[in-house]
Motif scaffolding. Sequence first.
Motif, PDB file in Angstrom:
ATOM      1  N   ILE A  77      -5.954  -1.737   2.827  1.00 32.40           N
ATOM      2  CA  ILE A  77      -5.693  -0.299   2.942  1.00 32.40           C
ATOM      3  C   ILE A  77      -5.768   0.369   1.572  1.00 32.40           C
ATOM      4  O   ILE A  77      -6.359   1.439   1.417  1.00 32.40           O
ATOM      5  CB  ILE A  77      -4.316  -0.057   3.586  1.00 32.40           C
ATOM      6  N   GLN A  78      -5.212  -0.263   0.573  1.00 33.06           N
ATOM      7  CA  GLN A  78      -5.069   0.374  -0.731  1.00 33.06           C
ATOM      8  C   GLN A  78      -6.344   0.342  -1.573  1.00 33.06           C
ATOM      9  O   GLN A  78      -6.678   1.327  -2.231  1.00 33.06           O
ATOM     10  CB  GLN A  78      -3.933  -0.290  -1.515  1.00 33.06           C
ATOM     11  N   GLU A  79      -7.057  -0.804  -1.550  1.00 32.48           N
ATOM     12  CA  GLU A  79      -8.190  -0.919  -2.460  1.00 32.48           C
ATOM     13  C   GLU A  79      -9.426  -1.570  -1.853  1.00 32.48           C
ATOM     14  O   GLU A  79     -10.516  -1.466  -2.423  1.00 32.48           O
ATOM     15  CB  GLU A  79      -7.778  -1.680  -3.729  1.00 32.48           C
ATOM     16  N   ASN A  81       0.828  -1.203   0.000  1.00 32.45           N
ATOM     17  CA  ASN A  81       0.000   0.000   0.000  1.00 32.45           C
ATOM     18  C   ASN A  81       0.864   1.256   0.000  1.00 32.45           C
ATOM     19  O   ASN A  81       2.071   1.204   0.265  1.00 32.45           O
ATOM     20  CB  ASN A  81      -0.973   0.010   1.193  1.00 32.45           C
ATOM     21  N   GLN A  82       0.232   2.386  -0.267  1.00 32.08           N
ATOM     22  CA  GLN A  82       0.945   3.654  -0.385  1.00 32.08           C
ATOM     23  C   GLN A  82       1.133   4.370   0.955  1.00 32.08           C
ATOM     24  O   GLN A  82       1.869   5.350   1.025  1.00 32.08           O
ATOM     25  CB  GLN A  82       0.205   4.580  -1.344  1.00 32.08           C
ATOM     26  N   ILE A  83       0.497   3.896   2.011  1.00 36.06           N
ATOM     27  CA  ILE A  83       0.683   4.497   3.328  1.00 36.06           C
ATOM     28  C   ILE A  83       2.004   4.039   3.935  1.00 36.06           C
ATOM     29  O   ILE A  83       2.832   4.838   4.382  1.00 36.06           O
ATOM     30  CB  ILE A  83      -0.477   4.144   4.271  1.00 36.06           C
ATOM     31  N   HIS A 128      -2.094  -5.030   3.132  1.00 34.62           N
ATOM     32  CA  HIS A 128      -1.778  -3.926   2.224  1.00 34.62           C
ATOM     33  C   HIS A 128      -2.948  -3.604   1.295  1.00 34.62           C
ATOM     34  O   HIS A 128      -3.270  -2.436   1.064  1.00 34.62           O
ATOM     35  CB  HIS A 128      -0.545  -4.267   1.397  1.00 34.62           C
ATOM     36  N   MET A 129      -3.575  -4.629   0.762  1.00 39.61           N
ATOM     37  CA  MET A 129      -4.636  -4.374  -0.208  1.00 39.61           C
ATOM     38  C   MET A 129      -5.944  -3.941   0.449  1.00 39.61           C
ATOM     39  O   MET A 129      -6.759  -3.278  -0.198  1.00 39.61           O
ATOM     40  CB  MET A 129      -4.843  -5.602  -1.088  1.00 39.61           C
ATOM     41  N   PRO A 170       5.178   4.500   0.515  1.00 37.83           N
ATOM     42  CA  PRO A 170       4.842   5.546  -0.455  1.00 37.83           C
ATOM     43  C   PRO A 170       5.713   5.462  -1.704  1.00 37.83           C
ATOM     44  O   PRO A 170       6.914   5.229  -1.616  1.00 37.83           O
ATOM     45  CB  PRO A 170       5.088   6.842   0.316  1.00 37.83           C
ATOM     46  N   ASP A 181       1.113  -1.357  -6.460  1.00 31.11           N
ATOM     47  CA  ASP A 181       0.287  -1.019  -5.303  1.00 31.11           C
ATOM     48  C   ASP A 181      -1.193  -1.319  -5.525  1.00 31.11           C
ATOM     49  O   ASP A 181      -2.034  -0.872  -4.745  1.00 31.11           O
ATOM     50  CB  ASP A 181       0.468   0.452  -4.928  1.00 31.11           C
ATOM     51  N   ASN A 182      -1.528  -2.087  -6.556  1.00 23.48           N
ATOM     52  CA  ASN A 182      -2.922  -2.450  -6.772  1.00 23.48           C
ATOM     53  C   ASN A 182      -2.999  -3.738  -7.589  1.00 23.48           C
ATOM     54  O   ASN A 182      -2.091  -4.063  -8.354  1.00 23.48           O
ATOM     55  CB  ASN A 182      -3.696  -1.322  -7.442  1.00 23.48           C
TER      56      ASN A 182
END
Length: 290
Positions: free
Chosen positions: A209-211, A171-173, A206-207, A176, A181-182
């Motif tokens: 958070i990201q998507e 993820n980007q948090i 991670h995913m 960064p 990231d997806n």
Amino acid sequence: MKRRNFLATAAAGSAGLASGYASAGHPNGQKDFQLKYNINHSVCQWCFSDIPLEDFLKTLNALGIKAIDLIGPKDWPLLKKYDIHCSMCNGAEISLTEGWNNPKYHEQLVQNYTEIIPQVAEAGYTNLICFSGNRQGMSDYVGLQNCVDGLSKIMPLAEKHGVVIQMELFNQIDHPDYMCDNSLWGVELCRRLGSDHFKLLFDIYHMQIQEGDIIRSIQTYHPYFGHYHTAGVPGRHEIDETQELYYPAIMKAILDTGFTGHVAQEFIVTWENKIDALKDAFLRCDVERT
């Protein structure tokens, strides 16, 4: 806490822990710890790096856990000693931020993976991790093609040796600027490479958070997912009621796809007894087949 920073700080807390974990193979309630083994359980070693690796392997044996993630060649003999499988090997990557999306790293990466891939196969393992690297101003389209160009140079060797190269989604948090990231970007990379020996390491934490939409992603894109990591959201801690994901449902979704690989716990422990936290996570993920 980021994986790349955790190892640097974990050693500070290791004093006085080793003696306690040396006998942790028989924690309180051990006799009540019974697994169904519908899920092939694993655990990421870095989350427990304050425990000496040999002691941790003894504990895994006592728990009936037969796999561990993110171990490099120098420690494989120790895994062999305790009959623990390395379900995700590392040691060929440069770093999380310096990866296949940047041609300036291709020469070094090709050299590294050309050396490590035969070692993975010789050791009897299958999975070897890789990373996209950071964007650093690069468009995702250019980075995607750069990954294809670079990884194509090692895929014949991976196929020859039966090794699966797996790129992890972040993820980007926490990471960064990381490019992979997806799910869609990663799936497109898999499609362009066109090899069963390249998959995605789908990190559920991670995913989420990201998507989000974790179960739908698993149901839709599972042919491209070769490995799974877990952790609680928010905080990357235990996968209990303190977080927003319901892991039994996620594990059932994974099983329903016919997945036979490994699911590795990768959470930062907050419980006083780390092994009890790990046992709790295994039990939550140890679901029945439907």
